[in-house]
Design an enzyme around this catalytic site. Structure first.
Site, PDB file in Angstrom:
ATOM      1  N   ASP A  87       0.774  -1.250   0.000  1.00  0.00           N
ATOM      2  CA  ASP A  87       0.000   0.000   0.000  1.00  0.00           C
ATOM      3  C   ASP A  87       0.806   1.301   0.000  1.00  0.00           C
ATOM      4  O   ASP A  87       1.740   1.459   0.803  1.00  0.00           O
ATOM      5  CB  ASP A  87      -0.861   0.075   1.264  1.00  0.00           C
ATOM      6  CG  ASP A  87      -1.585  -1.200   1.575  1.00  0.00           C
ATOM      7  OD1 ASP A  87      -1.465  -2.160   0.812  1.00  0.00           O
ATOM      8  OD2 ASP A  87      -2.274  -1.240   2.596  1.00  0.00           O
TER       9      ASP A  87
ATOM     10  N   ASP B 222      -5.623   1.401   9.222  1.00  0.00           N
ATOM     11  CA  ASP B 222      -5.447   2.186   7.997  1.00  0.00           C
ATOM     12  C   ASP B 222      -6.084   3.581   8.087  1.00  0.00           C
ATOM     13  O   ASP B 222      -6.922   3.954   7.244  1.00  0.00           O
ATOM     14  CB  ASP B 222      -5.997   1.430   6.764  1.00  0.00           C
ATOM     15  CG  ASP B 222      -5.453   0.015   6.652  1.00  0.00           C
ATOM     16  OD1 ASP B 222      -4.402  -0.252   7.264  1.00  0.00           O
ATOM     17  OD2 ASP B 222      -6.071  -0.812   5.959  1.00  0.00           O
TER      18      ASP B 222
ATOM     19  N   TRP C 143      -3.323  -9.107  -3.947  1.00  0.00           N
ATOM     20  CA  TRP C 143      -2.882 -10.015  -2.880  1.00  0.00           C
ATOM     21  C   TRP C 143      -2.920 -11.484  -3.302  1.00  0.00           C
ATOM     22  O   TRP C 143      -2.291 -12.330  -2.663  1.00  0.00           O
ATOM     23  CB  TRP C 143      -3.720  -9.817  -1.613  1.00  0.00           C
ATOM     24  CG  TRP C 143      -3.273  -8.636  -0.808  1.00  0.00           C
ATOM     25  CD1 TRP C 143      -3.984  -7.506  -0.539  1.00  0.00           C
ATOM     26  CD2 TRP C 143      -2.006  -8.464  -0.149  1.00  0.00           C
ATOM     27  NE1 TRP C 143      -3.235  -6.643   0.230  1.00  0.00           N
ATOM     28  CE2 TRP C 143      -2.022  -7.210   0.485  1.00  0.00           C
ATOM     29  CE3 TRP C 143      -0.848  -9.245  -0.048  1.00  0.00           C
ATOM     30  CZ2 TRP C 143      -0.941  -6.719   1.208  1.00  0.00           C
ATOM     31  CZ3 TRP C 143       0.227  -8.756   0.677  1.00  0.00           C
ATOM     32  CH2 TRP C 143       0.173  -7.510   1.292  1.00  0.00           C
TER      33      TRP C 143
END
Ligand code: FRU
Length: 737
Positions: free
Chosen positions: A285, A408, A540
């Site tokens: 990320d 996050d 992913w």
């Protein structure tokens, strides 16, 4: 005669067992701790047995030692009485939680010589550990077992059967430990790309210079890369390197070295030329994206010790033009609160947090636990333009022990207060603050709407305008459950009333990108009236296996997000950031063509280095399938097709180059719906491992990774059951120098 032999035999047995006894340090089989000195609260004063610990296996005899395992704070140690090292090896059985908080160490004159931590997949099973102590023969030593657990770091340690012998008993694993003099700038640790990791610590004056133990994948039978560790601050001092779980035959043991120069490798086949990638190691990320002092700052999820997802730090890079990125040293490293997970940065123009006017403040998640299940928000600040960050001493600043997924934070300044969007399981929670240190929960969004096929991650609440009216968009990445398998980013359009996000009624889920490789993206803070977005260009599903050596994965090209009507509904559209256009140099304009079957440009560019853009407009006549293939000189091809009957766009990667690194990568074509139009204006941006296709000024963006063995340098248009006109064909080089 017989009695004489019997007597001899008895003598031999007695001598042998005496010999054996002398090699035994302790097996606790007399049911006591003998002369061990017990300090603190972690160890009981008697050994454990099957009756007290029924689920422990692998010890010898009836007794073994364990620390208490209550999940509460226990701290303590047990030290053996001194014994003389008589043999080449000390072997012992060790079990428990693999954690920095528990270990066994060998002391000579009170000084640590070697440390071992539990290894193996099952913490309830004791395994042999062997220390090579041949160079200490004749010296007096003690063994110490240490446990230091608390509510956040739970665990226990098990010990039994400490004995000396002339061979290592550990079946395949041994801890490596060596003391070196730091002489040069870089310590280079040989590694192999693998899933099996070991723990690395480098100790100077009882302090691990890596902060906490880091996982590495040690080179066993081949050296894929060297992990570069900057030790320049320790020149002239001694460093003890500990690596768990390596065999003495493993290549790592003989190949650790020091160098003054370390050249980060930028020339491997799939190294991106104009996208942000880490100079070494793993990236996921984008984090902490902020525009400050005419510079774009990007942090990212980074493993500086290997090329797989592990040891999450914040890596750092800066750019003036969003095309040329300068990698900087990492800025935030894991600590006792855990790994450093995703988050955002802001510029504190009004000094609301008190760290200084215009301090850059990073708000990130610290994640700790076997599955990173304890997640808390922390802050760190920089007063030197992002060169270094200092962690706030009041961390964590936001936690909720009842939540497992709580991470996050994306923070932005909204109507004179800080608003944080936080991923909380399968919802997004909003919090407010005036000083970034105290947070109040406002609301939670998401139940019953959008896709819930995976965990919600990496939110971003973005203010946009549409036809002169304020609108809000909420980005939510989900993994798994993306439309192409694995991870993808959905969005909601609505309003934010300062407390709640209220989504407009639409046909959710809506996806930000039609491709397979755009995840966890968010927008830069501190760019007024513009939503400049960068995502992680991977998925992913296969990101840990993509075929690179010295780095793994990177970011998408930057885009501007905006709202537009695509002929059917209002959508969140993306267009390339203006800086990207500026980096494009027009090389050729080609003649328009009419295609009934196939037509091609056989050489896109001379000396094509793999950084280019092709524009063209496709005008179909009739309904059917049409599209284009990117082809290289090995006849590998990536096939992009639009099917107006089905209303879809697809990419078939099965013959596109290297695909075997993961079964899911090219198993089926990537198919998304596309709104039918009379013409399709294409802008295709290529780099060494990616193709980013923008259609009709933002109606659709299709971001995908590709790994051709050589650069695609031919384009072939195809039309099936229809014909197409190809117009406005332009080829650009993208300036990556
Ligand atoms: C998304 C994510 C985040 C987390 C980070 C860990 O890709 O799972 O939710 O913070 O990666 O690296």
């Amino acid at each position: 005669m017989q009695t004489r032999y019997l007597g001899l035999l008895m003598l031999c047995i007695t001598l042998l067992s005496a010999c054996k006894r002398s090699a035994l340090v302790d097996d606790f089989e007399d049911g006591s701790l003998g002369k061990w000195i017990v300090e603190g609260s972690a160890f009981a004063h008697t050994p454990a047995t099957k009756a007290t610990c029924p689920d422990i296996f692998g010890y010898k005899g009836a007794f073994f030692v364990t620390s208490k395992n209550h999940g509460t704070t226990v701290h303590g140690q047990m030290t053996s009485s001194a014994f003389v090292i008589k043999k080449d090896y000390i072997n012992f059985l060790l079990g428990g939680t693999s954690s920095p908080s528990a270990y066994v160490e060998l002391l000579i004159n009170g000084k640590n010589i070697v440390t071992a931590r539990p290894v193996g997949n099952n913490q309830n099973v004791l395994n042999w550990i062997s220390w090579n102590v041949s160079k200490y023969k004749g010296q007096r030593a003690n063994i110490r077992i240490v446990a230091d657990f608390n509510e956040q770091r739970k665990g226990f340690i098990l010990l039994d059967q400490i004995e000396m012998g002339n061979r290592a008993k550990s079946s395949y694993l041994e801890s490596y430990s060596d003391c070196i003099q730091a002489k040069k700038k870089w310590l280079l640790i040989p590694a192999e790309d693998s899933e099996i990791s070991s723990l690395l610590s480098i100790v100077n004056n009882n302090h691990n210079i890596l902060g906490v133990e880091q996982k590495i994948t040690p080179a066993r039978t081949r050296i894929d890369y060297y992990v570069p560790i900057d030790i320049s601050n320790f020149k002239g001092q001694s460093l003890t390197i500990h690596i768990s779980g390596v065999d003495k035959k493993d290549l790592i043991c003989k190949n650790i070295c020091q160098e003054d120069e370390y050249t980060f490798k930028y020339d491997e086949p799939y190294r991106q030329l104009w996208h942000m990638t880490p100079h070494f190691g793993w990236a996921n990320d984008p984090n902490g994206m902020v525009y400050f002092n005419k510079t774009y700052h990007i942090a990212y999820q980074h493993n500086p010790y290997g090329t797989r997802h592990n040891n999450m730090h914040w890596g750092y890079a800066v750019s003036k033009d969003l095309v040329h990125w300068e990698n900087r040293p990492l800025i935030i490293a894991p600590d006792t609160l855990g790994s450093i997970f995703s988050g955002s940065s802001i510029v504190d123009v009004n000094n609301t947090a008190g760290f200084g006017e215009n301090a850059i403040i990073a708000i990130y998640t610290s994640a700790v636990g076997n599955n990173y299940e304890r997640q808390r928000q922390c802050i760190a600040y920089s007063t030197d333009y992002g060169r270094s960050f200092i962690k706030h001493d009041g961390n964590p600043i936001l936690s909720d022990p009842s939540r497992i997924d709580f991470r996050d934070p994306k923070v932005s300044w909204v109507n004179n207060q800080w608003i944080m969007s936080l991923a909380t399981g399968q919802t997004i929670s909003f919090f407010r603050s005036e000083d970034l240190k105290h947070w109040e929960k406002l609301s939670e969004f998401g139940e019953g709407t959008g896709s819930h096929k995976g965990i919600w991650e990496c939110p971003d609440l973005i203010r946009l305008s549409y036809k002169g009216q304020e609108k809000w968009v909420l980005l939510v990445s989900i993994n798994p459950g993306g439309p192409h398998g694995g991870s993808a980013t959905q969005y909601f359009i609505g309003r934010f009333d300062g407390k709640n996000f209220i989504a407009d009624t639409m046909d959710y889920p809506l996806w930000l990108d039609a491709g397979a490789d755009n995840y966890a993206g968010v927008t830069f803070n501190n760019i007024p009236d513009k939503a400049v977005f960068i995502g992680w260009m991977s998925n992913w599903l296969y990101s840990n296996e993509t075929p690179t050596f010295f780095f793994r994965n990177g970011m998408t090209m930057p885009r501007e997000l905006f709202l537009k009507h695509d002929g059917q509904k209002v959508i969140l559209a993306s267009k390339p950031a203006p800086d990207i256009y500026q980096a494009c140099n027009l090389i050729t304009e080609e003649q328009a063509m009419k295609i009934n079957d196939v037509g091609s440009i056989d050489q896109l560019l001379q000396n094509n280095n793999g950084a280019y853009r092709i524009d063209f407009t496709l005008i179909p006549r009739g309904n059917g399938k049409f599209g284009f293939k990117l082809i290289n000189n090995l006849n590998e091809h990536a096939d992009f097709m639009i099917d107006t009957n089905e209303g879809t766009i697809s990419l078939d990667r099965s013959k596109s180059g290297l695909v075997s690194f993961h079964p899911e990568f090219a198993r089926k074509p990537i198919i998304s719906s596309i709104v039918k139009k009379n013409m399709y204006k294409m802008e295709l941006f290529i780099d060494k491992q990616s193709a980013e296709l923008f259609i009709n000024d933002g109606d659709l963006v299709f971001t995908n990774t590709l790994f051709p063995a050589t650069v695609y340098n031919k384009i072939q248009w195809v039309a099936e059951n229809c014909s197409i006109a190809v117009e406005n064909i332009k080829i650009y080089r993208i300036n990556s120098n």
